[in-house]
Design a protein around this motif. Structure first.
Motif, PDB file in Angstrom:
ATOM      1  N   TYR A 428     -56.308  12.058  38.443  1.00  0.00           N
ATOM      2  CA  TYR A 428     -56.764  13.396  38.086  1.00  0.00           C
ATOM      3  C   TYR A 428     -58.184  13.337  37.538  1.00  0.00           C
ATOM      4  N   TYR A 430     -60.296  16.292  35.124  1.00  0.00           N
ATOM      5  CA  TYR A 430     -60.244  17.664  34.620  1.00  0.00           C
ATOM      6  C   TYR A 430     -61.163  17.869  33.430  1.00  0.00           C
ATOM      7  N   TYR A 432     -61.278  19.465  29.626  1.00  0.00           N
ATOM      8  CA  TYR A 432     -60.349  19.887  28.588  1.00  0.00           C
ATOM      9  C   TYR A 432     -61.133  20.382  27.400  1.00  0.00           C
ATOM     10  N   LEU A 464     -63.029  14.664  32.372  1.00  0.00           N
ATOM     11  CA  LEU A 464     -62.184  13.566  31.929  1.00  0.00           C
ATOM     12  C   LEU A 464     -61.334  13.005  33.052  1.00  0.00           C
ATOM     13  N   GLY A 465     -61.299  11.685  33.132  1.00  0.00           N
ATOM     14  CA  GLY A 465     -60.361  11.016  34.018  1.00  0.00           C
ATOM     15  C   GLY A 465     -59.259  10.436  33.168  1.00  0.00           C
TER      16      GLY A 465
ATOM     17  N   ASP B  53     -59.473  13.134  20.590  1.00  0.00           N
ATOM     18  CA  ASP B  53     -58.469  13.767  21.449  1.00  0.00           C
ATOM     19  C   ASP B  53     -57.410  12.696  21.680  1.00  0.00           C
ATOM     20  N   HIS B  56     -57.324  11.227  25.080  1.00  0.00           N
ATOM     21  CA  HIS B  56     -58.494  10.456  25.517  1.00  0.00           C
ATOM     22  C   HIS B  56     -59.188   9.918  24.283  1.00  0.00           C
TER      23      HIS B  56
END
Lengths: 483, 483
Positions: A428, A430, A432, A464-465, B53, B56
């Motif tokens: 993915y 994205y 966030y 973000l991966g 986060d 992440h």
């Protein structure tokens, strides 16, 4: 052992006395709602006698869930202590087990990542509903009922359920009533991710809730727009839900939630439901007045623009304040930063050409006046510009070479994103917030993805991966190049 | 709307000033550890700038996870806000995706229900490791390394991973060091559910932790035996874990945890790790002294018996106080009730012939004296009896007709349990606590199950099913009767 330089606990203590004003989640806006939590460790219990069991509720938790169901016009309500995330996983797992001979989920392409995760876990195939466009390229709008009709007509015999997001992060609602009617014609359950709509269904001054409009299963985050602690949510079911489906739902809620649920989180749900029941309608009616004043004031802006109901071809929940920078000589990130640094107003989200403030029943007219005045002052210092020349749309048609499940379990290699054209993603990517994937495992990487990622990056937004934090790289499947 | 008769929030407030002493979880024993939570709503934030986060982590959360890894002698530590449950789901999903060509999990039969849930989600087949027996029929003991060796020798090419529970709910440890060595010979990851062992690895007065003994992935509940709030846990990985497996772990932790993690739960983890780092060893050393005094005192009991290290053929963590009623004319439930009603001592668990008190670094010598004195007084009023004539063992060999996944998705019907002999279960039945399933979907129902359920029920322990709370009924697959 060595000294720690940073400590989360101390940082949180410090932040608690910081004077920034939160136009962001959680919806309780960090107000001292209840002195209960003065005694938090004292009340952090386990399932001792008399305190029921979230996973087999039949006492005080069940009686509160019944009160909550009544408040939200649903047949049943389930308290969630692992966020809307676990509700989404449970709902999709349940329809997938229930309709075991079918294999495809019909879902909006702007779904939260948890929907994609559920698809992977349940090894489902996907068909997509693409949201309509708005005047702002990175702002998704509603799903049209006729799109649902067209796909169900052809493929109803494969489809385990339909999932849409309404309202979206930005407050855009689909016509759930029409979509539910179409789904019910084909006896297919409609799941609505209403994470951002827990304040709906309480005051007639705001749009109707997805449950009131006939959705079968609705997941909503209490903490986002109402008064509960972060990580709390509800799963609501509508009248007449199939009993077998309900049993699967209950089972999967047990699967995806801790077997040691926090009574502090449950406390905050209990208190939130009580406050909504006793004063929710009045608080929301007062918020309507404050919003009316706010929107009247900001209608005078010349270069910045605050979107209104007139900007949408569908229902819009204007407690999400969307400020467009499309025609102002300021970048959205810069507007966000100026509001924070000069006015101590912290907004929720920055996108390419807009920022979003989240307003809840805890925000006063005075706070909204402060935001309006700040915008008017900043606006007076800006110049009008033509469109800043970004992409015309961030909507993408997804093309798949593999299901998410297959792609996640295949051999993979890592490439520079710019070298991955035509390859199949194994991960993915994205932003966030809002956590909507730009690309998902199994999807073919086309040039529009590279353009979009590039656009976000030059605007200072971080893409973000998963494990690798280097968003210039992407994992792709090891196989011959597709075209 | 109508008045609510019961309200969870008010009940919790009331309980906070109740004077019962908790010999149960959570491990912080409801002590006012930190005045922080006076300000809980104020600190209930979202991922604003500077607060990292969880999904992440690269800032303050990551730096604290590193400190935590060092404390626990692991290579990495991941903070969990959905309990050990999400760690178990993530670990099994990860090994299953990583070893994608294999299809079987080798697991202890006394695993927590979350392990069975993971098996279902991942559509795995199962092979079982049966725990050894103890002098108490319903008390499971260790998994023997030679059992693991025997199965891996034959079936290593099918097995994605090995899962055992150590310590168990009752403090019984397996020889993880030997089991890890065997697994590593076959390059198969060893996952240890150490939910009840978060206090291990900190003081040499207590048994070694699973990480110290070489397990690859360890899940442990901070709230059960240390100082954090309920629903918090850790996933620890050992040195040298395969990088691809680590990536899957990180992915699945994102899947099974809320995308809006609670900073209140994270705060309590942060504070707990700090307290353990600064004073954990000293607190545990003091607990060792208090336990020594306690065990010396209760060695004088005549009819009740407190189990000691000598009662086990394996390592036993005696911070779990196991009181056997096997040779006393009192039922375990009655002992539990008398301790609560007459002495205000609330224990953790009642089983058929024993009760369990959980003792942590927050319990003082005085509290343990109170328990010892209460037991001595009650003991003096009891008579010695022969074995009360329950079953000789609650250990069962499971026989499967279907995988859990298949059985959960098949057509089912509901029968009286006593009429279900020879049929294939379509549901779980378990006691909570400890949440270990008695029967699982896909399993053939033999007469020993009926005897065990009957035994629990006549002893007043409630056996829980899923949706239907009528534990005299069970859902079975609709098909011709197996024999």
């Amino acid at each position: 052992m060595e000294n720690i330089t940073e400590n989360l606990a101390d940082k949180l203590k410090e932040y608690a006395i910081n004077g920034d004003y939160p136009f962001h989640m959680p919806g309780h806006k960090r107000a001292p709602l209840d002195s209960f939590l003065n005694n938090a460790y004292r009340m952090d219990i386990t399932e001792i006698s008399g305190f029921d069991d979230l996973h087999h509720a039949e006492g005080v938790i069940q009686s509160e869930q019944n009160v909550c169901a009544q408040l939200y016009h649903s047949e049943s309500a389930h308290f969630l202590i692992n966020g809307s995330t676990c509700g989404i996983l449970a709902a999709i797992s349940a329809v997938s087990s229930w309709a075991t001979l079918k294999d495809t989920l019909l879902m909006c392409s702007n779904a939260h990542k948890s929907v994609y995760h559920a698809v992977q876990i349940c090894r489902l195939k996907t068909m997509f509903l693409d949201p309509e466009e708005t005047s702002i390229p990175s702002l998704y709008a509603q799903i049209e009922p006729k799109q649902v009709q067209r796909i169900l007509e052809q493929s109803f015999d494969k489809i385990v359920g339909v999932v849409i997001t309404s309202p979206t992060y930005e407050g855009v609602l689909s016509n759930v009533e029409e979509i539910a009617k179409i789904c019910h014609l084909y006896k297919i359950p409609l799941i609505v991710d209403s994470a951002h709509g827990a304040h709906l269904g309480i005051s007639t001054y705001f749009p109707k809730s997805a449950i009131e409009q006939g959705a079968d299963i609705v997941i909503t985050s209490l903490h986002k727009t109402t008064l509960s602690l972060t990580q709390t949510a509800l799963l609501l079911t509508n009248y007449g839900l199939d009993e077998g489906l309900m049993e699967y739902l209950q089972y999967y809620l047990t699967v995806y939630q801790s077997s040691s649920p926090s009574y502090i989180l449950l406390y905050s749900i209990s208190r939130c439901v009580e406050l909504l029941r006793l004063s929710g309608e009045q608080r929301l009616n007062e918020l309507r007045m404050a919003l009316s004043n706010f929107y009247a004031k900001v209608s005078l802006l010349k270069k910045l623009k605050v979107l209104t109901k007139e900007d949408f071809e569908t229902t819009f929940d204007d407690s999400k304040i969307i400020i467009s920078t499309k025609h102002a000589n300021i970048k959205s990130q810069e507007l966000f930063d100026r509001l924070r640094e000069e006015y101590h107003l912290v907004l929720e989200l920055v996108s390419i050409e807009h920022v979003v403030a989240i307003v809840t029943m805890m925000d006063s007219g005075k706070a909204l006046d402060g935001l309006a005045n700040a915008l008017i002052t900043i606006d007076s210092e800006l110049d009008y510009t033509l469109d800043q020349g970004n992409l015309s749309s961030y909507n993408r048609k997804r093309e798949f070479a593999k299901t998410i499940f297959e792609a996640l379990n295949d051999e993979r290699e890592e490439l520079l994103l710019k070298h991955a054209l035509g390859r199949v993603s194994a991960q993915y990517l994205y932003l966030y917030p809002p956590g909507i994937p730009l690309v998902i495992p199994g999807e073919v990487i086309h040039s529009d993805l590279l353009e979009i990622v590039n656009c976000y990056q030059i605007n200072g937004l971080s893409v973000l991966g998963p494990a690798s934090k280097e968003s210039n790289y992407i994992k792709v499947l090891c196989e011959t190049k597709l075209t």
